[in-house]
Design a protein around this motif. Structure first.
Motif: not given
Length: 426
Positions: A113-139
């Motif tokens: 994949k090119n850099e733009r495609e990787r950037s979009i995938m990492l952006s959504n992966a960052r959202k998913a990672r934030t969701i997982s970390m936030l929910c885990t810590v809060m609960i």
């Protein structure tokens, strides 16, 4: 090396949570697991059933008619732990279905994949990672606060001789004498372990589903970009010699693959998400009732800590519900038809424009540079894109931000009924 690092970043927290439960869908290692590793999920389920769900259900029958105790029993542990146990059973049941999804997830990260495609995938992966970390810590903070608060309350009430000795952390009925010293401490330990098992199960499944849905959104976004620029790359000399049809065929096949990916998620978890909506509605109603009950008490010392815990409990419940609605909205906006207001000014599933992200990208491409035959081929992509693809609860309620507001309003309506019943009994 970069592929492995990006993949670990995308799935790290979710893999840790589900491996702890013994339900991580790794097809290469699933059949090789033996002993406790293979049946770890059964151990977690037995702890939740044996120390919280069944004993608290039996206790609910004993206190039937006492509205305050019933709401506390249902909202604090019984309903959320039951929901966590259901999530554990559901993801274990669909493990073989999720194995190829995870394999496709890994292949997407491994694909060139090119850099733009990787950037979009990492952006959504960052959202998913934030969701997982936030929910885990809060609960985890919420569960730890509840356990410490209960221990402090029991100790204080026993000191004031308002509570009998050997009071359990979670009020429950067991078919044996829990007042004996070794049995009492073992039962309390079992309740604590069951509570933490429930927290991981409750938040782990939610964050795993959100990770898969956000990954689909990222792949659709990259596919839209490829479709939009497909005609741009054609120079005058290349129009008769390039492999436009082959490139378009790859996009079509890729689009169908992502549609099947999203449908597999929907088919596996739509019933679970329906139960999630129902239980969240109940929890928000009961927990809000407890908050209002505390605010209405006339005591010399205001129970600030207990009130903060209940507010945190409501926030955690709403956050998990919001996650489903958020990723469902992302799927609608990125993949499917965009909702518009109907004539009666109400957003409905039927009130959608017959266009989507994919069809818009095809329309926005420089199709005028194509031959009439190649331009007609784009119509197949545009037509296929009008078929809805959504995250639903039981196949009839679409997850979106409007759904979130509807559920909150419904919970407040039930709360009003509950307060009315409570006032009549008083």
């Amino acid at each position: 090396m970069a592929f492995s690092k990006d993949l670990d970043y995308a799935i790290g927290w979710n893999r840790f949570n589900l491996q702890f439960l013994g339900v991580w869908p790794d097809s290469d290692r699933l059949d090789q697991n033996i002993g406790l590793t293979k049946y770890r999920w059964i151990l977690h389920a037995l702890f939740m059933l044996g120390f919280i769900i069944l004993p608290q259900t039996a206790y609910l029958l004993i206190i039937w008619g006492n509205l305050d105790l019933m709401t506390e029993d249902l909202a604090t542990a019984n309903v959320p732990v039951t929901m966590a146990c259901i999530k554990l059973f559901v993801i274990r049941y669909h493990l073989k279905t999720l194995n190829p999804l995870l394999g496709a997830f890994v292949d997407d990260w491994n694909r060139t994949k090119n850099e733009r495609e990787r950037s979009i995938m990492l952006s959504n992966a960052r959202k998913a990672r934030t969701i997982s970390m936030l929910c885990t810590v809060m609960i985890q903070i919420m569960t730890t606060t509840y356990i410490l608060l209960r221990i402090a309350m029991i100790a204080q009430m026993q000191k004031d001789q308002m509570e009998p000795d050997r009071t359990l952390i979670c009020p429950a009925y067991f078919p044996y004498d829990v007042r004996k010293t070794p049995v009492f401490y073992l039962t309390c330990t079992g309740q604590i372990l069951a509570a933490y098992s429930a927290t991981v199960s409750y938040t782990g499944v939610d964050s795993f589903i959100s990770m898969l849905v956000l990954h689909v959104c990222a792949q659709i976004s990259n596919l839209r970009s490829a479709l939009k620029t497909l005609a741009d790359e054609r120079s005058t000399e290349e129009r008769k010699t390039d492999n436009f049809v082959e490139k378009l065929a790859f996009i079509v096949k890729r689009h169908e693959h992502l549609n099947r990916f999203a449908r597999s998620i929907e088919d596996s978890f739509n019933v679970l998400m329906l139960v999630q909506i129902l239980t969240c509605t109940m929890q928000v109603c009961f927990q809000s009732y407890q908050v209002l009950a505390i605010l209405g008490e006339n005591e010399d010392e205001f129970p600030t800590v207990q009130l903060c815990f209940l507010v945190l409990f409501v926030v955690v419940t709403l956050v998990h519900l919001y996650i489903y609605c958020y990723v469902g909205e992302m799927l609608i906006v990125q993949v499917n038809a965009i909702p518009v207001k109907c004539q009666d000014d109400i957003l409905t599933t039927r009130g959608v424009k017959q266009s989507s992200g994919m069809s818009e990208s095809a329309y926005e491409s420089k199709w005028c540079n194509l031959s009439p035959k190649d331009a007609r081929n784009l119509l197949f992509v545009m037509r296929r894109s009008t078929i809805p693809l959504r995250l639903t609860a039981g196949k009839f309620s679409t997850f979106s931000m409007k759904t979130f507001s509807d559920i909150v309003r419904t919970s407040m309506g039930y709360l009003s009924v509950l307060l009315t019943v409570s006032e009549q009994k008083d």
